[in-house]
Design a protein around this motif. Structure first.
Motif, mmCIF file in Angstrom:
data_model
loop_
_atom_site.group_PDB
_atom_site.id
_atom_site.type_symbol
_atom_site.label_atom_id
_atom_site.label_comp_id
_atom_site.label_asym_id
_atom_site.label_seq_id
_atom_site.Cartn_x
_atom_site.Cartn_y
_atom_site.Cartn_z
ATOM 1 N N ALA A 1 0.875 -1.175 0.000
ATOM 2 C CA ALA A 1 0.000 0.000 0.000
ATOM 3 C C ALA A 1 0.906 1.217 0.000
ATOM 4 O O ALA A 1 1.807 1.337 0.827
ATOM 5 N N TYR A 2 0.667 2.114 -0.935
ATOM 6 C CA TYR A 2 1.512 3.294 -1.091
ATOM 7 C C TYR A 2 0.755 4.528 -0.613
ATOM 8 O O TYR A 2 -0.425 4.704 -0.921
ATOM 9 N N VAL A 3 1.448 5.380 0.141
ATOM 10 C CA VAL A 3 0.870 6.635 0.608
ATOM 11 C C VAL A 3 1.634 7.783 -0.018
ATOM 12 O O VAL A 3 2.858 7.862 0.096
ATOM 13 N N SER A 4 0.911 8.659 -0.689
ATOM 14 C CA SER A 4 1.514 9.841 -1.292
ATOM 15 C C SER A 4 1.038 11.047 -0.499
ATOM 16 O O SER A 4 -0.069 11.536 -0.694
ATOM 17 N N GLY A 5 1.856 11.515 0.416
ATOM 18 C CA GLY A 5 1.470 12.624 1.273
ATOM 19 C C GLY A 5 2.046 13.931 0.772
ATOM 20 O O GLY A 5 3.256 14.085 0.706
ATOM 21 N N GLU A 6 1.190 14.858 0.392
ATOM 22 C CA GLU A 6 1.611 16.211 0.046
ATOM 23 C C GLU A 6 0.679 17.140 0.814
ATOM 24 O O GLU A 6 0.413 16.898 1.980
ATOM 25 N N VAL A 7 0.207 18.213 0.174
ATOM 26 C CA VAL A 7 -0.819 19.025 0.821
ATOM 27 C C VAL A 7 -2.058 18.159 1.052
ATOM 28 O O VAL A 7 -2.670 18.192 2.110
ATOM 29 N N GLY A 8 -2.410 17.356 0.042
ATOM 30 C CA GLY A 8 -3.427 16.331 0.210
ATOM 31 C C GLY A 8 -2.751 15.000 0.479
ATOM 32 O O GLY A 8 -1.526 14.906 0.519
ATOM 33 N N ILE A 9 -3.562 13.968 0.656
ATOM 34 C CA ILE A 9 -3.024 12.623 0.884
ATOM 35 C C ILE A 9 -3.680 11.674 -0.116
ATOM 36 O O ILE A 9 -4.902 11.534 -0.141
ATOM 37 N N GLY A 10 -2.856 11.052 -0.934
ATOM 38 C CA GLY A 10 -3.343 10.060 -1.889
ATOM 39 C C GLY A 10 -2.754 8.707 -1.560
ATOM 40 O O GLY A 10 -1.899 8.566 -0.687
ATOM 41 N N GLY A 11 -3.201 7.720 -2.269
ATOM 42 C CA GLY A 11 -2.683 6.373 -2.036
ATOM 43 C C GLY A 11 -2.927 5.497 -3.239
ATOM 44 O O GLY A 11 -3.645 5.860 -4.173
ATOM 45 N N ALA A 12 -2.287 4.345 -3.216
ATOM 46 C CA ALA A 12 -2.465 3.370 -4.283
ATOM 47 C C ALA A 12 -2.203 1.987 -3.725
ATOM 48 O O ALA A 12 -1.437 1.822 -2.760
ATOM 49 N N ILE A 13 -2.817 1.010 -4.345
ATOM 50 C CA ILE A 13 -2.601 -0.384 -3.984
ATOM 51 C C ILE A 13 -1.835 -1.057 -5.115
ATOM 52 O O ILE A 13 -2.244 -0.995 -6.275
ATOM 53 N N ILE B 1 -10.474 8.500 3.914
ATOM 54 C CA ILE B 1 -10.915 7.589 4.968
ATOM 55 C C ILE B 1 -11.189 8.407 6.225
ATOM 56 O O ILE B 1 -10.370 9.239 6.639
ATOM 57 N N VAL B 2 -12.349 8.197 6.822
ATOM 58 C CA VAL B 2 -12.707 8.931 8.039
ATOM 59 C C VAL B 2 -12.108 8.211 9.244
ATOM 60 O O VAL B 2 -12.439 7.062 9.521
ATOM 61 N N VAL B 3 -11.214 8.896 9.925
ATOM 62 C CA VAL B 3 -10.540 8.348 11.097
ATOM 63 C C VAL B 3 -11.314 8.669 12.376
ATOM 64 O O VAL B 3 -11.377 7.866 13.310
ATOM 65 N N ASP B 4 -11.927 9.855 12.425
ATOM 66 C CA ASP B 4 -12.686 10.290 13.598
ATOM 67 C C ASP B 4 -13.940 11.012 13.105
ATOM 68 O O ASP B 4 -13.891 12.197 12.759
ATOM 69 N N ALA B 5 -15.070 10.299 13.075
ATOM 70 C CA ALA B 5 -16.307 10.853 12.512
ATOM 71 C C ALA B 5 -16.898 11.962 13.369
ATOM 72 O O ALA B 5 -17.804 12.677 12.917
ATOM 73 N N PHE B 6 -16.409 12.141 14.587
ATOM 74 C CA PHE B 6 -16.973 13.134 15.495
ATOM 75 C C PHE B 6 -16.023 14.295 15.725
ATOM 76 O O PHE B 6 -16.179 15.069 16.673
ATOM 77 N N ARG B 7 -15.052 14.470 14.848
ATOM 78 C CA ARG B 7 -14.065 15.545 14.997
ATOM 79 C C ARG B 7 -14.704 16.920 14.802
ATOM 80 O O ARG B 7 -14.280 17.904 15.398
ATOM 81 N N LEU C 1 -8.617 11.468 7.100
ATOM 82 C CA LEU C 1 -7.162 11.410 7.243
ATOM 83 C C LEU C 1 -6.514 12.682 6.722
ATOM 84 O O LEU C 1 -5.605 13.230 7.356
ATOM 85 N N GLU C 2 -6.980 13.181 5.598
ATOM 86 C CA GLU C 2 -6.388 14.391 5.027
ATOM 87 C C GLU C 2 -6.591 15.594 5.939
ATOM 88 O O GLU C 2 -5.698 16.427 6.111
ATOM 89 N N ALA C 3 -7.775 15.683 6.554
ATOM 90 C CA ALA C 3 -8.055 16.800 7.450
ATOM 91 C C ALA C 3 -7.199 16.741 8.707
ATOM 92 O O ALA C 3 -6.872 17.777 9.299
ATOM 93 N N LEU C 4 -6.807 15.533 9.126
ATOM 94 C CA LEU C 4 -6.046 15.375 10.365
ATOM 95 C C LEU C 4 -4.542 15.267 10.144
ATOM 96 O O LEU C 4 -3.769 15.603 11.045
ATOM 97 N N ALA C 5 -4.130 14.797 8.965
ATOM 98 C CA ALA C 5 -2.707 14.487 8.778
ATOM 99 C C ALA C 5 -2.111 15.059 7.501
ATOM 100 O O ALA C 5 -0.948 14.788 7.206
ATOM 101 N N GLY C 6 -2.887 15.840 6.748
ATOM 102 C CA GLY C 6 -2.309 16.507 5.585
ATOM 103 C C GLY C 6 -1.263 17.521 6.009
ATOM 104 O O GLY C 6 -1.185 17.911 7.183
ATOM 105 N N GLN C 7 -0.464 17.965 5.063
ATOM 106 C CA GLN C 7 0.626 18.884 5.393
ATOM 107 C C GLN C 7 0.110 20.164 6.041
ATOM 108 O O GLN C 7 0.676 20.637 7.041
ATOM 109 N N ASP C 8 -0.966 20.737 5.510
ATOM 110 C CA ASP C 8 -1.524 21.958 6.096
ATOM 111 C C ASP C 8 -1.991 21.709 7.533
ATOM 112 O O ASP C 8 -1.799 22.556 8.417
#
Length: 402
Positions: free
Chosen positions: A224-236, A256-262, A271-278
């Protein structure tokens, strides 16, 4: 004197088809080899007759797709072996990319050498799609013209975009971080004179980056590949091939929603909202314009807010990747882009979450590794995708050049 029997046209056609197929097998064997192979080694590895391989290799050398290296003495008596390698600077694929903070062009030959490259750094969020694509075509024009002037045949082009792209021809459905929606990328880019003869294949940025990563690892890796920039992409990647999904939209792990009650919307806990570069820069108390280097400097000095921000992002990343692993059953996670540069700071937390949450981890622990494909891997992956046309059917491609 007896009259010779007429040749069976269907048999002749089958022989020609078999020869074309074997030509591709031989070329791919030479290009994919970890070390240069001789004709005899190639024949053995591909289970073909040595005389057949020798004739096909001669054809590939004449077509300037393969070159012979200096002979090497083998342990057995007899003539020295002549290793074979992909030809240099005779055929090129051109990979292009538009991302949130840059656009660029890279040309690779069959040997994997970079023949030309141009990158422009810029904040492209909210920029007009047609204007950006015109800028990209203007970057590509001197690359393509320079290749052709040097006698390098251009196999084709491919364009990486940070969003949902319908397979091969587009359109781009949505690129949230650019603010683009339903853009006929191929139509816009191909209208430029330099690219009219080389309309690009279009693909998601993470998928093309993962293609470059699979190529760098050789063999038939699965990860599983993670491409993290300003956004977060991935590939299998499964057995060396990208798993694209029905539309080519698989791998969007940033959503992918990591915390639905954030927050008030479930997407606030993606994941992007919690771990993106911004998100990491904000949590570290840094402006989003600061860039990753500033965050890395803060981590190097032990800044507590930066350390806590990256740890939180790593935890979210590990939780999301555990969901991916539980669904697709891969044994390795590869961190690229931002997360590749932050690898030493995120590895332990990501590994801990995978060990905790992946159901099969007690029997088959997942490996977390940094990407190997280098900077701007999606441009490399695009160039490789363009060259794939030559490797898939070199006979047909050579006919198209005549």
């Amino acid at each position: 004197m007896p009259t010779p029997e007429p040749r069976d046209p269907s048999r002749v056609a089958r022989q020609a088809q078999m020869r074309d197929q074997n030509l591709g097998v031989v070329l791919r064997g030479i290009v994919d080899a970890a070390e240069p192979l001789s004709r005899a080694q190639l024949a053995a590895s591909e289970d073909l007759a040595r005389a057949t391989v020798s004739g096909l290799v001669d054809h590939l050398i004449e077509a300037r797709l393969v070159r012979e290296l200096d002979p090497t003495q083998t342990q057995r008596a007899g003539r020295p072996a002549v290793p074979l390698a992909p030809a240099r600077a005779t055929v090129a694929g051109v990979g292009m990319e538009v991302n949130v903070d840059y656009l660029g062009v890279r040309a690779l030959d069959l040997a994997g050498d970079v023949l030309a490259e141009h990158v422009e750094l810029d904040d492209l969020r909210g920029a007009d799609a047609a204007d950006v694509l015109d800028r990209l075509a203007a970057l590509a024009e001197p690359v393509i013209e320079g290749l052709r002037s040097a006698g390098v045949r251009v196999a084709g082009t491919a364009l990486a975009l940070p969003g949902l792209v319908d397979r091969v021809t587009g359109p781009l459905r949505v690129a949230p971080n650019l603010g683009w929606r339903d853009v006929d990328v191929v139509g816009v880019v191909s209208a430029h004179p330099a690219l009219h003869a080389f309309p690009p294949r279009v693909a998601n940025e993470a998928n093309l980056a993962a293609r470059a990563e699979a190529h760098a690892r050789r063999g038939s890796p699965s990860f599983a590949y993670v491409s993290g920039e300003v956004g977060i992409g991935g590939a299998i990647v499964l057995d060396g091939e990208i798993f694209p999904g029905r539309h080519g939209w698989s791998g969007e792990i940033g959503h992918i929603v990591v915390d639905a009650f954030r927050g008030p919307r479930a997407s606030d806990g993606s994941l992007e909202a919690l771990a993106g570069q911004d998100a990491m820069l904000r949590a570290a108390g840094l402006p989003s314009t600061a860039g990753l280097d500033v965050l890395l400097d803060a981590l190097a000095t032990g800044d507590p807010r930066a350390t806590a921000a990256v740890a939180q992002a790593a935890r979210a990343l590990g939780v999301a990747l555990a969901s991916v692993a539980n669904v697709v059953d891969v044994g390795e996670v590869v961190l690229g882009g931002t997360f590749g540069q932050l690898f030493d700071h995120v590895h332990d937390e990501v590994s801990a979450r995978l060990d905790e949450l992946v159901i099969f981890a007690p029997w088959s622990p997942l490996t977390v590794s940094p990407a190997r494909a280098g900077q701007y891997p999606a441009m490399t992956g695009g160039a490789l995708a363009a060259l794939a046309r030559v490797l898939a059917d070199p006979a047909e491609w050579l006919r198209s050049q005549s």
